[in-house]
Design a protein around this motif. Structure first.
Motif, PDB file in Angstrom:
ATOM      1  N   ASN A   1     -21.903 -70.053 -23.531  1.00  0.00           N
ATOM      2  CA  ASN A   1     -21.563 -69.254 -22.358  1.00  0.00           C
ATOM      3  C   ASN A   1     -21.992 -70.043 -21.122  1.00  0.00           C
ATOM      4  N   ASN A   2     -21.053 -70.773 -20.537  1.00  0.00           N
ATOM      5  CA  ASN A   2     -21.401 -71.675 -19.450  1.00  0.00           C
ATOM      6  C   ASN A   2     -20.380 -71.596 -18.328  1.00  0.00           C
ATOM      7  N   THR A   3     -20.420 -72.559 -17.421  1.00  0.00           N
ATOM      8  CA  THR A   3     -19.552 -72.567 -16.252  1.00  0.00           C
ATOM      9  C   THR A   3     -18.075 -72.482 -16.631  1.00  0.00           C
ATOM     10  N   ALA A   4     -17.651 -73.308 -17.564  1.00  0.00           N
ATOM     11  CA  ALA A   4     -16.243 -73.332 -17.957  1.00  0.00           C
ATOM     12  C   ALA A   4     -15.850 -72.048 -18.684  1.00  0.00           C
ATOM     13  N   TYR A   5     -16.745 -71.536 -19.530  1.00  0.00           N
ATOM     14  CA  TYR A   5     -16.473 -70.312 -20.285  1.00  0.00           C
ATOM     15  C   TYR A   5     -16.218 -69.147 -19.336  1.00  0.00           C
TER      16      TYR A   5
ATOM     17  N   GLN B   1     -21.961 -62.172 -20.715  1.00  0.00           N
ATOM     18  CA  GLN B   1     -22.760 -62.813 -19.678  1.00  0.00           C
ATOM     19  C   GLN B   1     -24.182 -62.246 -19.763  1.00  0.00           C
ATOM     20  N   PRO B   2     -25.191 -63.020 -19.394  1.00  0.00           N
ATOM     21  CA  PRO B   2     -25.100 -64.413 -18.975  1.00  0.00           C
ATOM     22  C   PRO B   2     -25.482 -65.437 -20.059  1.00  0.00           C
ATOM     23  N   PHE B   3     -25.949 -64.981 -21.224  1.00  0.00           N
ATOM     24  CA  PHE B   3     -26.555 -65.923 -22.160  1.00  0.00           C
ATOM     25  C   PHE B   3     -25.671 -66.318 -23.346  1.00  0.00           C
ATOM     26  N   PHE B   4     -25.273 -65.359 -24.161  1.00  0.00           N
ATOM     27  CA  PHE B   4     -24.624 -65.663 -25.430  1.00  0.00           C
ATOM     28  C   PHE B   4     -23.171 -65.176 -25.442  1.00  0.00           C
TER      29      PHE B   4
ATOM     30  N   LEU C   1     -19.045 -78.954 -13.206  1.00  0.00           N
ATOM     31  CA  LEU C   1     -19.455 -79.501 -14.493  1.00  0.00           C
ATOM     32  C   LEU C   1     -20.340 -80.716 -14.242  1.00  0.00           C
ATOM     33  N   LEU C   2     -21.620 -80.467 -14.081  1.00  0.00           N
ATOM     34  CA  LEU C   2     -22.551 -81.548 -13.789  1.00  0.00           C
ATOM     35  C   LEU C   2     -22.945 -82.246 -15.085  1.00  0.00           C
ATOM     36  N   PRO C   3     -22.791 -83.560 -15.179  1.00  0.00           N
ATOM     37  CA  PRO C   3     -23.144 -84.275 -16.414  1.00  0.00           C
ATOM     38  C   PRO C   3     -24.600 -84.052 -16.806  1.00  0.00           C
ATOM     39  N   GLY C   4     -24.836 -83.791 -18.088  1.00  0.00           N
ATOM     40  CA  GLY C   4     -26.186 -83.592 -18.572  1.00  0.00           C
ATOM     41  C   GLY C   4     -26.777 -82.233 -18.292  1.00  0.00           C
ATOM     42  N   ASN C   5     -25.970 -81.314 -17.773  1.00  0.00           N
ATOM     43  CA  ASN C   5     -26.468 -79.968 -17.485  1.00  0.00           C
ATOM     44  C   ASN C   5     -26.947 -79.309 -18.789  1.00  0.00           C
ATOM     45  N   PRO C   6     -28.229 -78.981 -18.908  1.00  0.00           N
ATOM     46  CA  PRO C   6     -28.735 -78.415 -20.168  1.00  0.00           C
ATOM     47  C   PRO C   6     -28.104 -77.082 -20.530  1.00  0.00           C
ATOM     48  N   PHE C   7     -27.659 -76.310 -19.532  1.00  0.00           N
ATOM     49  CA  PHE C   7     -27.011 -75.037 -19.828  1.00  0.00           C
ATOM     50  C   PHE C   7     -25.699 -75.241 -20.577  1.00  0.00           C
ATOM     51  N   HIS C   8     -25.036 -76.363 -20.325  1.00  0.00           N
ATOM     52  CA  HIS C   8     -23.780 -76.656 -21.022  1.00  0.00           C
ATOM     53  C   HIS C   8     -24.043 -77.216 -22.419  1.00  0.00           C
ATOM     54  N   ILE C   9     -25.225 -77.730 -22.616  1.00  0.00           N
ATOM     55  CA  ILE C   9     -25.587 -78.296 -23.914  1.00  0.00           C
ATOM     56  C   ILE C   9     -26.068 -77.209 -24.880  1.00  0.00           C
ATOM     57  N   PHE C  10     -26.884 -76.273 -24.358  1.00  0.00           N
ATOM     58  CA  PHE C  10     -27.529 -75.286 -25.230  1.00  0.00           C
ATOM     59  C   PHE C  10     -26.840 -73.916 -25.242  1.00  0.00           C
ATOM     60  N   PHE C  11     -25.919 -73.678 -24.300  1.00  0.00           N
ATOM     61  CA  PHE C  11     -25.236 -72.387 -24.240  1.00  0.00           C
ATOM     62  C   PHE C  11     -23.725 -72.570 -24.266  1.00  0.00           C
TER      63      PHE C  11
ATOM     64  N   ASP D   1     -25.495 -70.696 -12.395  1.00  0.00           N
ATOM     65  CA  ASP D   1     -24.875 -71.831 -13.071  1.00  0.00           C
ATOM     66  C   ASP D   1     -23.510 -71.453 -13.648  1.00  0.00           C
ATOM     67  N   ASP D   2     -23.396 -70.233 -14.173  1.00  0.00           N
ATOM     68  CA  ASP D   2     -22.127 -69.783 -14.740  1.00  0.00           C
ATOM     69  C   ASP D   2     -21.040 -69.660 -13.682  1.00  0.00           C
ATOM     70  N   HIS D   3     -21.440 -69.460 -12.433  1.00  0.00           N
ATOM     71  CA  HIS D   3     -20.469 -69.261 -11.354  1.00  0.00           C
ATOM     72  C   HIS D   3     -20.348 -70.470 -10.426  1.00  0.00           C
ATOM     73  N   CYS D   4     -21.057 -71.555 -10.733  1.00  0.00           N
ATOM     74  CA  CYS D   4     -21.098 -72.677  -9.792  1.00  0.00           C
ATOM     75  C   CYS D   4     -19.780 -73.441  -9.724  1.00  0.00           C
ATOM     76  N   GLY D   5     -18.989 -73.386 -10.796  1.00  0.00           N
ATOM     77  CA  GLY D   5     -17.700 -74.072 -10.791  1.00  0.00           C
ATOM     78  C   GLY D   5     -17.795 -75.582 -10.865  1.00  0.00           C
TER      79      GLY D   5
END
Length: 259
Positions: A205-209, A225-228, A193-203, A187-191
């Motif tokens: 450290n995400n795709t954009a980061y 990487q990959p969590f905090f 920004l999928l709406p509602g992606n829980p990884f972007h909500i709770f972390f 998910d961090d490397h997918c490039g």
């Protein structure tokens, strides 16, 4: 035939191979969204222009790394597995497993941060080893594990082994932990920004980061990487970003003033 079936249903085998299957399935999901420029941090044209390695080469490199990782994981899980009289791994209570998850996440993040950072600051290591991963200037889902084999062994395989050993988790718990870590890494490397992606909500450290880290202006920042992101925050390597809208309706991660 039954012997092979019994082997692949053991916790050790599942802990080894399920995360690999998860890697390709979850990556494939994002590849299906590849042409949706409105959700991409970089356009398809940018990827073709900036990336220094072909997708075919990336897939071959990941398969090679996963073969090494599978051998190490299978050996480790075999040696450390604790089976009861039924032959099944003895499982601790759920609260204990949750604590093991958190410990493993902390150990994994700590190992990866310091080794990852050192590979950037040591010119020889960066030039000969870590620069392979950064040939993907525009991150790509299948490229999450595209590394030099030595980096894959040090950063991912040994880092995963340490998180497993220090947390005290069982092979069965490791199935879920390493599958989760795999999904998070992809998910961090997918490039995308999928709406509602829980990884972007709770972390944080995400795709954009992580995308910021793959760009020239951010290559000495956002090592976590990959969590905090607490190591970046504590040690001054945190580069925040803002999402800037493009003309095609999509967004790109532009670095903000470094904190």
């Amino acid at each position: 035939m039954d012997q092979w079936k019994d082997f692949f249903l053991t916790d050790e085998a599942l802990g080894t191979f399920v995360p690999i299957i998860v890697y390709w399935v979850y990556s494939g999901f994002y590849v299906l969204l590849d042409r949706l420029d409105g959700y991409r941090l970089h356009t398809v044209d940018e990827e073709k222009m900036k990336n220094l390695v072909s997708r075919t080469t990336v897939v071959k490199g990941v398969l090679f790394q996963q073969s090494i990782q599978a051998l190490v994981a299978l050996l480790l899980l075999r040696v450390t597995g604790d089976a009861g009289e039924s032959g099944k791994t003895l499982q601790p209570p759920l609260m204990v497993q949750a604590r093991q998850f958190l410990i493993a996440m902390f150990v994994f993040d700590t190992w990866q941060y310091f080794l990852h950072r050192y590979m950037h600051h040591n010119k020889l290591l960066y030039r000969t080893i870590h620069s392979r991963h950064h040939k993907l200037i525009v991150p790509w889902p299948f490229g999450a594990m595209y590394n030099h084999p030595l980096e894959g062994l040090l950063l991912d395989t040994i880092g995963g082994a340490l998180s497993y050993l220090f947390s005290g988790m069982t092979p069965r718990t490791s199935i879920f932990f390493f599958s989760f870590a795999t999904i998070k890494g992809v998910d961090d490397h997918c490039g995308i920004l999928l709406p509602g992606n829980p990884f972007h909500i709770f972390f944080h450290n995400n795709t954009a980061y992580h995308d910021v880290h793959h760009q020239l202006h951010g290559v000495k920042y956002n090592f976590s990487q990959p969590f905090f992101i607490f190591w970046d925050k504590l040690l001054g390597t945190h580069m925040p970003y803002t999402l800037v809208k493009r003309s095609d309706g999509g967004y790109e991660a532009a670095s903000a003033k470094k904190q």
